[in-house]
Design a protein around this motif. Sequence first.
Motif, PDB file in Angstrom:
ATOM      1  N   LEU A 184       4.971 -24.899 -15.445  1.00 19.68           N
ATOM      2  CA  LEU A 184       5.982 -25.091 -14.115  1.00 19.68           C
ATOM      3  C   LEU A 184       6.032 -24.091 -13.072  1.00 19.68           C
ATOM      4  O   LEU A 184       6.511 -24.072 -12.128  1.00 19.68           O
ATOM      5  N   VAL A 185       5.327 -22.845 -13.773  1.00 19.39           N
ATOM      6  CA  VAL A 185       5.365 -21.626 -12.833  1.00 19.39           C
ATOM      7  C   VAL A 185       4.164 -21.258 -12.381  1.00 19.39           C
ATOM      8  O   VAL A 185       2.987 -21.183 -13.152  1.00 19.39           O
ATOM      9  N   VAL A 186       4.126 -20.727 -11.333  1.00 15.41           N
ATOM     10  CA  VAL A 186       2.776 -20.330 -10.676  1.00 15.41           C
ATOM     11  C   VAL A 186       3.184 -18.936 -10.119  1.00 15.41           C
ATOM     12  O   VAL A 186       4.084 -18.508  -9.300  1.00 15.41           O
ATOM     13  N   LYS A 187       2.455 -17.848 -10.505  1.00 16.22           N
ATOM     14  CA  LYS A 187       2.704 -16.518 -10.176  1.00 16.22           C
ATOM     15  C   LYS A 187       2.050 -15.868  -9.086  1.00 16.22           C
ATOM     16  O   LYS A 187       0.733 -16.190  -9.322  1.00 16.22           O
ATOM     17  N   LEU A 188       2.535 -15.159  -8.189  1.00 15.51           N
ATOM     18  CA  LEU A 188       1.908 -14.442  -7.065  1.00 15.51           C
ATOM     19  C   LEU A 188       2.045 -12.921  -7.086  1.00 15.51           C
ATOM     20  O   LEU A 188       2.691 -12.482  -8.210  1.00 15.51           O
ATOM     21  N   SER A 189       1.362 -12.226  -6.575  1.00 17.08           N
ATOM     22  CA  SER A 189       1.298 -10.750  -6.317  1.00 17.08           C
ATOM     23  C   SER A 189       2.796 -10.196  -6.148  1.00 17.08           C
ATOM     24  O   SER A 189       3.628 -10.659  -5.347  1.00 17.08           O
ATOM     25  N   SER A 190       2.917  -9.062  -6.573  1.00 12.54           N
ATOM     26  CA  SER A 190       4.397  -8.380  -6.441  1.00 12.54           C
ATOM     27  C   SER A 190       4.168  -7.861  -4.997  1.00 12.54           C
ATOM     28  O   SER A 190       3.073  -7.059  -4.570  1.00 12.54           O
ATOM     29  N   PRO A 191       5.298  -7.913  -4.186  1.00  9.29           N
ATOM     30  CA  PRO A 191       5.099  -7.528  -2.696  1.00  9.29           C
ATOM     31  C   PRO A 191       5.518  -5.594  -2.668  1.00  9.29           C
ATOM     32  O   PRO A 191       6.190  -5.291  -1.907  1.00  9.29           O
ATOM     33  N   ASN A 192       4.758  -5.124  -3.695  1.00  8.07           N
ATOM     34  CA  ASN A 192       5.282  -3.681  -3.935  1.00  8.07           C
ATOM     35  C   ASN A 192       4.320  -2.769  -3.113  1.00  8.07           C
ATOM     36  O   ASN A 192       2.792  -2.534  -3.600  1.00  8.07           O
ATOM     37  N   PRO A 193       4.626  -2.244  -1.859  1.00  7.14           N
ATOM     38  CA  PRO A 193       4.023  -1.394  -1.064  1.00  7.14           C
ATOM     39  C   PRO A 193       3.595  -0.164  -1.736  1.00  7.14           C
ATOM     40  O   PRO A 193       2.306   0.378  -1.646  1.00  7.14           O
ATOM     41  N   PHE A 194       4.169   0.445  -2.944  1.00  5.92           N
ATOM     42  CA  PHE A 194       3.585   1.651  -3.661  1.00  5.92           C
ATOM     43  C   PHE A 194       2.493   1.383  -4.035  1.00  5.92           C
ATOM     44  O   PHE A 194       1.349   2.405  -4.584  1.00  5.92           O
ATOM     45  N   ARG A 195       2.110   0.253  -4.866  1.00  4.56           N
ATOM     46  CA  ARG A 195       1.010  -0.520  -5.529  1.00  4.56           C
ATOM     47  C   ARG A 195      -0.052  -1.066  -4.707  1.00  4.56           C
ATOM     48  O   ARG A 195      -0.872  -1.377  -5.292  1.00  4.56           O
ATOM     49  N   ARG A 196      -0.012  -0.905  -3.448  1.00  6.71           N
ATOM     50  CA  ARG A 196      -1.006  -1.696  -2.711  1.00  6.71           C
ATOM     51  C   ARG A 196      -2.294  -0.712  -2.678  1.00  6.71           C
ATOM     52  O   ARG A 196      -2.457   0.567  -3.000  1.00  6.71           O
ATOM     53  N   LEU A 368      18.571  11.187  -2.355  1.00  2.93           N
ATOM     54  CA  LEU A 368      17.751  10.793  -3.407  1.00  2.93           C
ATOM     55  C   LEU A 368      16.186  11.041  -3.163  1.00  2.93           C
ATOM     56  O   LEU A 368      15.514  11.411  -4.011  1.00  2.93           O
ATOM     57  N   ARG A 369      15.765  10.955  -1.733  1.00  2.49           N
ATOM     58  CA  ARG A 369      14.467  11.155  -1.384  1.00  2.49           C
ATOM     59  C   ARG A 369      14.132  12.562  -1.744  1.00  2.49           C
ATOM     60  O   ARG A 369      12.746  12.891  -1.664  1.00  2.49           O
ATOM     61  N   THR A 370      14.910  13.458  -1.822  1.00  2.88           N
ATOM     62  CA  THR A 370      14.679  14.772  -1.988  1.00  2.88           C
ATOM     63  C   THR A 370      13.988  15.113  -3.401  1.00  2.88           C
ATOM     64  O   THR A 370      13.349  16.186  -3.456  1.00  2.88           O
ATOM     65  N   LEU A 371      14.272  14.066  -4.129  1.00  3.71           N
ATOM     66  CA  LEU A 371      13.609  14.320  -5.581  1.00  3.71           C
ATOM     67  C   LEU A 371      12.224  14.094  -5.499  1.00  3.71           C
ATOM     68  O   LEU A 371      11.434  14.434  -6.385  1.00  3.71           O
ATOM     69  N   GLU A 372      11.592  13.689  -4.219  1.00  4.47           N
ATOM     70  CA  GLU A 372       9.944  13.604  -4.171  1.00  4.47           C
ATOM     71  C   GLU A 372       9.474  14.810  -4.276  1.00  4.47           C
ATOM     72  O   GLU A 372       8.211  15.070  -4.294  1.00  4.47           O
ATOM     73  N   GLU A 373      10.205  15.960  -4.034  1.00 10.75           N
ATOM     74  CA  GLU A 373       9.820  17.328  -4.121  1.00 10.75           C
ATOM     75  C   GLU A 373       9.357  17.638  -5.651  1.00 10.75           C
ATOM     76  O   GLU A 373       8.394  18.419  -5.829  1.00 10.75           O
ATOM     77  N   LEU A 374       9.763  16.894  -6.668  1.00  7.82           N
ATOM     78  CA  LEU A 374       9.344  16.997  -7.906  1.00  7.82           C
ATOM     79  C   LEU A 374       8.085  16.485  -8.208  1.00  7.82           C
ATOM     80  O   LEU A 374       7.809  15.242  -7.896  1.00  7.82           O
ATOM     81  N   PRO A 375       7.078  17.215  -9.113  1.00  2.97           N
ATOM     82  CA  PRO A 375       5.702  16.770  -9.286  1.00  2.97           C
ATOM     83  C   PRO A 375       5.633  15.606 -10.187  1.00  2.97           C
ATOM     84  O   PRO A 375       4.623  14.831  -9.938  1.00  2.97           O
ATOM     85  N   LEU A 376       6.675  15.248 -11.008  1.00  2.00           N
ATOM     86  CA  LEU A 376       6.631  13.947 -11.861  1.00  2.00           C
ATOM     87  C   LEU A 376       7.218  12.761 -10.994  1.00  2.00           C
ATOM     88  O   LEU A 376       6.706  11.626 -11.470  1.00  2.00           O
ATOM     89  N   VAL A 377       7.686  12.969 -10.009  1.00  2.00           N
ATOM     90  CA  VAL A 377       8.128  11.833  -8.975  1.00  2.00           C
ATOM     91  C   VAL A 377       7.327  11.406  -8.117  1.00  2.00           C
ATOM     92  O   VAL A 377       6.714  12.068  -7.124  1.00  2.00           O
ATOM     93  N   GLY A 378       6.542  10.142  -8.295  1.00  2.00           N
ATOM     94  CA  GLY A 378       5.547   9.511  -7.394  1.00  2.00           C
ATOM     95  C   GLY A 378       6.446   9.075  -6.136  1.00  2.00           C
ATOM     96  O   GLY A 378       5.718   8.948  -5.004  1.00  2.00           O
ATOM     97  N   GLU A 379       7.497   8.283  -6.037  1.00  3.14           N
ATOM     98  CA  GLU A 379       8.022   7.755  -4.933  1.00  3.14           C
ATOM     99  C   GLU A 379       9.405   7.524  -4.951  1.00  3.14           C
ATOM    100  O   GLU A 379      10.020   7.126  -6.466  1.00  3.14           O
ATOM    101  N   VAL A 380      10.437   7.591  -4.057  1.00  6.11           N
ATOM    102  CA  VAL A 380      11.736   7.239  -4.336  1.00  6.11           C
ATOM    103  C   VAL A 380      11.900   6.367  -3.035  1.00  6.11           C
ATOM    104  O   VAL A 380      11.673   6.275  -1.983  1.00  6.11           O
TER     105      VAL A 380
END
Length: 468
Positions: A184-196, A368-380
């Motif tokens: 019953l289900v058809v899957k489409l792509s996620s609208p995730n800009p970070f993974r474009r 929260l976006r100040t955490l992007e200074e940390l090298p482990l953080v890819g995106e907030v």
Amino acid sequence: MTDAIRETAQSNAQDVVELAKRHLVQPWPTAGEVGAEARPLIRGGEGIYITDGAGKRLIDGPAGMWCVNAGHRREELASVMYEQAMLLSYNTPWYTMSEPSAVLAKRIADYAPGDLNHVFFTTGGSSAVESALRFMQFYNNVRGRPEKKLILSRGGAYHGSTYLSASLNGRPRDRDWMDGADDLVVKLSSPNPFRRPEGMSLAIFSNMLVAEFEETVSRIGADKIGAFIGEPIQASGGVIVPPDDYLPRIRKICRDNDILFIADEVVTAFGRLGHVFSSGEEFGLDPDIITFAKGVTSGYFPLGGMVVSERLLAELRRSNHPTAMYAHGLTYTSHPVGCAVALANLDLLEGGILAHAQAIAPYFQEQLRTLEELPLVGEVRGTGLMACVECVADRESKNPLELDTSVGMRIDAHCHELGLLVRPLINMCVMSPPLVITRDQIDDMVAILREGISRTMDDLRREGVWQG
């Protein structure tokens, strides 16, 4: 406080842990731990804080499960719950109704966009989505279109845990060991800009998503597709905020092809983005159906529902099958206590919480976006009072730490020790605190999260699984 509650509150925390291990089956367990695990014990709450089994006070970073919008220990909600239970604790919705349900339906309809004027109440988000999908099936059956039943959903989506609603889910691991209504289900792509794709602009990414949608409708046939369902922001998928023009364009395609557009606002409604409903206010949408739950009672009582377009119901009333029955309902549909609590919760939202959420949200996102200074953080990323901190092995490849997929759990453990509960999702930490949070409390939350991530980075370096 009753004797039973007082006895529970005074019980030894370790005794509670042992009882859970012997008797309590937790949600989403692994086969190796099912029926034999205990999770962190929470014994109390006030405002944005909760207290664990050891008496430690923690900031409730996820607001329970996106739901404690008005904050813990609100006497206004607790007293209404008691008063309504003493007046009328329950009525069968099959052949009676209560005053709170009718009044609440009117107030919710007043906030809904477009012609969404009718409300069906359920017990939560999963049952709200299930009700909407079953309504779509019923609607097309009555209109003589029994083949128009397929549902378009997306990668990264989360729509519930009942059989049909769970079939829509598109998050990693949700369906690895669970069956679903895949036919019953058809899957489409996620609208995730970070993974474009690397180098692709947001505009082209949005065009790609829309083209995929159009191609899917053309290939399958609009006469086979009953509905598209989407969260305005994919919440449990990692707070995925789509490109600005994406949802309005999808809405137009649905309207042009007579496909019901279902906005799943189980998370985004009742203040999470500063509005009772975000579809119209934030995204300029007029869905055919909106589903809701969670914040409608601020988590004080299980309640959910769907708001349905006047047009759809008018078409059913005009059909050649006036006795066709929407044979769907729940014992606790329109529960009088839940509806009374929701009315009091709406009073609190209208009385200042919505305005506060709108005013504080930019500061919440900025800090929260100040955490992007940390090298482990890819995106907030995020909007309103919902955000996600996504951790990656390196920003260039955006590798989600394949060597340590429980990095979110590691951060949560450190933060718990420091005084913050987070929502760990594999390599992500989701933050969605009670809407009453203050600037100083946001500063505390972000400082603890920064330290928790920093300690996790030290752990990963020491173990040799990350060299960032």
